[in-house]
Design an enzyme around this catalytic site. Structure first.
Site, PDB file in Angstrom:
ATOM      1  N   HIS A  25     -12.624 -12.113  -2.095  1.00 34.24           N
ATOM      2  CA  HIS A  25     -13.113 -10.742  -2.235  1.00 34.24           C
ATOM      3  C   HIS A  25     -14.446 -10.709  -2.986  1.00 34.24           C
ATOM      4  CE1 HIS A  25      -8.823 -10.050  -1.451  1.00 34.24           C
ATOM      5  NE2 HIS A  25      -9.202  -8.888  -0.962  1.00 34.24           N
ATOM      6  N   ARG A  28       0.826  -1.222   0.000  1.00 32.33           N
ATOM      7  CA  ARG A  28       0.000   0.000   0.000  1.00 32.33           C
ATOM      8  C   ARG A  28       0.856   1.266   0.000  1.00 32.33           C
ATOM      9  NH1 ARG A  28      -3.966  -3.218  -1.524  1.00 32.33           N
ATOM     10  NH2 ARG A  28      -4.907  -4.438   0.152  1.00 32.33           N
ATOM     11  N   ASP A  54     -10.385 -11.127   8.439  1.00 34.51           N
ATOM     12  CA  ASP A  54     -10.128 -10.467   7.170  1.00 34.51           C
ATOM     13  C   ASP A  54     -11.221  -9.409   6.997  1.00 34.51           C
ATOM     14  OD1 ASP A  54      -8.956  -9.861   4.745  1.00 34.51           O
ATOM     15  OD2 ASP A  54      -8.969 -11.913   3.989  1.00 34.51           O
TER      16      ASP A  54
END
Length: 599
Positions: free
Chosen positions: A249, A145, A322
Site C-alpha cells: 500500500h 468491510r 490489486d
C-alpha cells in the site's frame, strides 16, 4: 423489483448461451436484459467505450446510489465529475463497483443492499443493460468491510489454527450467502499467501499459515464455500505476498525467493485455488526477480500473469489487479500507463484506479494507437461477462433489501460462527497451571492492554469486548485500555488497577522486535508481572508477540480481536471450551509450527 430468468435462460446459462442484448424497458422504467446467443454477440453490439468501461471496477462515495450526503456528493464530483454513484455507473459504463467503509458504502447491511439495488438499476438502464459485479474485501478477522449485524467469522490464521477444512468451507459458504443477499457477487478472498516472514507488515494473520500444503487445503475449501453460495471467490495475491517486509500500500515489496522456493512455498495454494474452480485471482504489487527480472511489479508482468498464472497453472478465469491506487504499482510508471500495462500483462479487471477518467482515456488511446488491440479488450471482456453470467447476474441482479434481516446475521449463522471459532484459540504456555480461570477461585479480573481500533466485527474496543464476555461467564471485570503504544501514564494506570485483582488479562498487538526488553507493550507486561498478580497475555493479532514479551503466567493467541474470536478466547480462559488451536506458523525462538497446549 426483482428480475426472474425465463426457463429458456436458466437452461442456457449452464452452457454460457444466454446474455442480455441492449434490453427492453420494464413497466417500472428500468431496462430488462433480453437473452441473446452468447458473450461474443453481446460484445459485438458494444461500443469501444462500453467495452473498456466493463474492465474497470471503481469505488464510489456514499451509501445511496442517487441521494448521497453532501460530503459524498462532493467526493464523487471531485473524483468523477458527477455527484451520485449512479451517475458514475452511467457515465463510465464500469463493469463493477468495490465497496469500502471509508467511502461510506457499508454503514449497515440494509443500506448496502439498497445501494446495490440502486447501482444495478443504473447499470441496467445503460445502453447494453449489463449488470454490475459488486465486490468487497470481506476476508473476516482483521479485514472485514461489512460489520454487524452481518455474521463475522474467524480470520484466515485463526482458521489455520483450527485446521478444519470443513469449517473453513462452511464459514465461506455462510459468509457468501450473506454477501449475495446484499447484492455483492465477488469477494476478494481467500488470501492464498503463505506467511513465512514474521516481519511481514501487510499479510500476517490474513494468511492461513506458513505450511503451503495446509494453506492450499484451506484456500481450496474457501473457494468452494464461497462459490457454492453464488459468490466469485478471488484467490490473492499472485504470485505470493507472504515473504515481504514492505507494505505494498505504501511501497514496492521485493520477494527474494528463488524459482524453486516459489514452486515449493508460494505456488501450491494458487494451484489449489485454480483446481477448485476459483472464478478470479488477484495479482500482487510486488517485484519477484526470480520470476521476472525486469523490475516490474507482478501486476504489470506478462511473464508472471500470462506465463505462470495462465500458462503454467492453466487459469482461465478473471485476473483482477490489486487496487491501482496503491503505491506498489505506481512507483515505476505513471497512472496513465499502469492500466495499459496491466492489460498487456494479461489482467482483465482493473481495480480502483486513482483517476478513473485518466485510466479509461489511457486504455482507449492505447487501442486507437495500436498498442492494444480491440481483440485484446474483447478477450478480457468475454471473461468478465462469462463470470457475471456464471454468478447469476443476468438472471437476477437486484437484491431484495426487505429480505436482509431474514438472511443476514441469523441465529443459525451466528451459532455456526461460534462453533467454528471454538477450535481456533491457541494456548501457548501455562507453566504453572493457572488456566482455566474460575470465577469461584479468581473472581476479579483486570482486562488491559492494546486497543488497536474496532474492526467491523467488534462492538467497541477489544478490551471492553473481552471484559464483557468474561463478565457474562461470571467474573467481575475492570477495564483499563492502554493502546498499542502505551505511555508511562497508561502503564502506571494499569499497574495501579492490577493491585487487588485475582488475575490480569493483557491484550497485546504486534509487539515490534525493536520494542522487546524496552518500552511500550513490553514494559506494560513486565510492570504487570512485577505486581505479583498472575498475568495472562493474549496476542490478538500476530502470534509472534509470544517471543517478544516477558514470561507471563500463561499466554494465548486469538489471531484477531473481533467479537467472535474474543468470545472464543473468553470461553477458553474460563474453561468453558478446551483450547484446541495449533500454531499455523512457527514463533521463532519460542514455539514450533503446530504447537498448542490443552486442558
Amino acid at each position: 423489483m426483482p428480475y426472474h430468468a425465463s426457463r429458456r435462460l436458466l437452461l442456457a446459462a449452464a452452457a454460457l448461451a444466454a446474455l442480455p442484448a441492449a434490453g427492453s424497458a420494464s413497466a417500472a422504467g428500468t431496462r430488462r436484459p433480453a437473452p441473446v446467443t452468447g458473450p461474443a454477440r453481446l460484445a459485438a453490439r458494444m461500443s469501444l467505450a462500453e467495452k473498456v468501461g466493463q474492465l474497470f471496477v471503481t469505488r464510489v462515495y456514499g451509501h445511496s446510489a442517487t441521494a448521497p450526503d453532501p460530503a459524498d456528493a462532493e467526493s464523487n464530483l471531485a473524483h468523477f465529475g458527477v455527484r451520485t454513484a449512479a451517475e458514475v455507473v452511467s457515465a463510465y459504463h464500469v463493469g463493477g463497483i468495490v465497496y469500502f467503509g471509508w467511502a461510506h458504502n457499508t454503514r449497515s447491511p440494509q443500506l448496502v443492499a439498497e445501494l446495490s439495488e440502486g447501482l444495478q438499476r443504473a447499470a441496467l438502464a445503460g445502453p447494453s443493460g449489463i449488470p454490475l459485479l459488486l465486490s468487497v474485501d470481506q476476508e473476516h478477522g482483521a479485514v472485514a468491510r461489512i460489520g454487524r449485524p452481518a455474521t463475522l467469522f474467524p480470520g484466515a490464521m485463526a482458521l489455520g489454527a483450527a485446521g478444519d477444512a470443513a469449517g473453513a468451507r462452511e464459514a465461506a459458504r455462510i459468509a457468501g450467502a450473506e454477501l449475495a443477499a446484499l447484492g455483492i457477487r465477488q469477494d476478494y478472498a481467500p488470501v492464498a499467501d503463505v506467511n513465512v516472514n514474521p516481519a511481514n507488515p501487510v499479510i500476517g494473520v490474513r494468511s492461513f499459515g506458513s505450511d503451503p500444503r495446509a494453506v492450499a487445503e484451506l484456500v481450496a475449501a474457501q473457494v468452494r464455500g464461497y462459490q457454492e453460495s453464488g459468490i466469485a471467490a478471488t484467490a490473492k495475491h499472485f504470485p505470493g505476498h507472504g515473504d515481504t517486509e514492505t507494505d505494498s500500500h505504501v511501497g514496492l515489496p521485493v520477494m527474494r525467493h528463488t524459482r524453486a522456493q516459489w514452486e515449493e512455498l508460494d505456488e501450491p495454494p494458487f494451484r489449489a485455488a485454480v483446481r477448485a474452480g476459483a472464478d478470479a485471482v488477484m495479482t500482487a504489487h510486488i517485484v519477484f526477480p526470480a520470476l521476472d527480472p525486469s523490475g516490474d511489479p507482478a501486476t504489470l508482468s506478462r511473464p508472471i500473469v500470462t506465463g505462470l498464472l495462465r500458462e503454467r497453472l492453466g487459469f482461465r478465469g478473471v485476473v483482477v489487479t490489486d487496487a491501482l491506487d496503491m503505491a506498489g504499482v505506481r512507483q515505476k510508471y505513471g497512472d496513465d500507463r499502469v492500466p495499459v500495462l496491466a492489460l498487456k500483462a494479461g489482467c482483465d479487471q482493473l481495480l480502483n484506479p486513482p483517476d478513473l477518467r485518466l485510466a479509461i482515456r489511457s486504455v482507449l488511446a492505447a487501442v486507437r494507437s495500436g498498442e492494444l488491440t480491440e481483440d485484446r479488450i474483447d478477450a478480457s471482456l468475454l471473461r468478465i461477462l462469462e463470470l457475471k453470467l456464471r454468478r447469476g447476474l443476468f438472471a437476477g441482479p437486484l437484491p431484495r433489501p426487505g429480505e436482509v434481516p431474514a438472511a443476514v446475521g441469523t441465529a443459525e449463522h451466528l451459532a455456526a460462527a461460534d462453533a467454528i471459532a471454538a477450535g481456533t484459540t491457541t494456548l501457548l504456555a501455562d507453566p504453572d497451571g493457572l488456566l482455566p480461570l474460575s470465577p469461584a477461585v479468581r473472581p476479579r479480573l483486570l482486562v488491559t492492554g492494546a486497543d488497536p481500533g474496532s474492526p467491523s466485527g467488534t462492538t467497541g474496543p477489544p478490551t471492553a469486548a473481552l471484559a464483557r464476555e468474561l463478565a457474562a461467564l461470571g467474573f467481575t471485570t475492570q477495564t483499563v485500555p492502554t493502546g498499542t503504544a502505551p505511555t508511562e501514564a497508561a502503564v502506571a494506570a494499569a499497574v495501579a488497577a492490577a493491585r487487588g485483582q485475582d488475575a490480569v488479562v493483557v491484550l497485546t498487538y504486534n509487539v515490534p522486535v525493536a520494542e522487546a526488553a524496552s518500552g511500550g507493550q513490553y514494559a506494560l507486561v513486565q510492570r504487570l508481572v512485577d505486581t505479583g498478580v498472575p498475568v495472562v497475555a493474549l496476542a490478538v493479532r500476530n502470534p509472534y508477540d509470544a517471543a517478544r514479551l516477558p514470561r507471563t503466567a500463561a499466554a494465548l493467541a486469538s489471531y484477531a480481536w473481533t467479537d467472535v474470536e474474543l468470545r472464543a478466547a473468553a470461553r477458553v480462559l474460563a474453561g468453558r471450551t478446551s483450547p484446541s488451536g495449533r500454531l499455523p506458523v512457527p514463533v521463532p525462538g519460542a514455539y514450533p509450527l503446530g504447537h498448542g497446549l490443552t486442558y
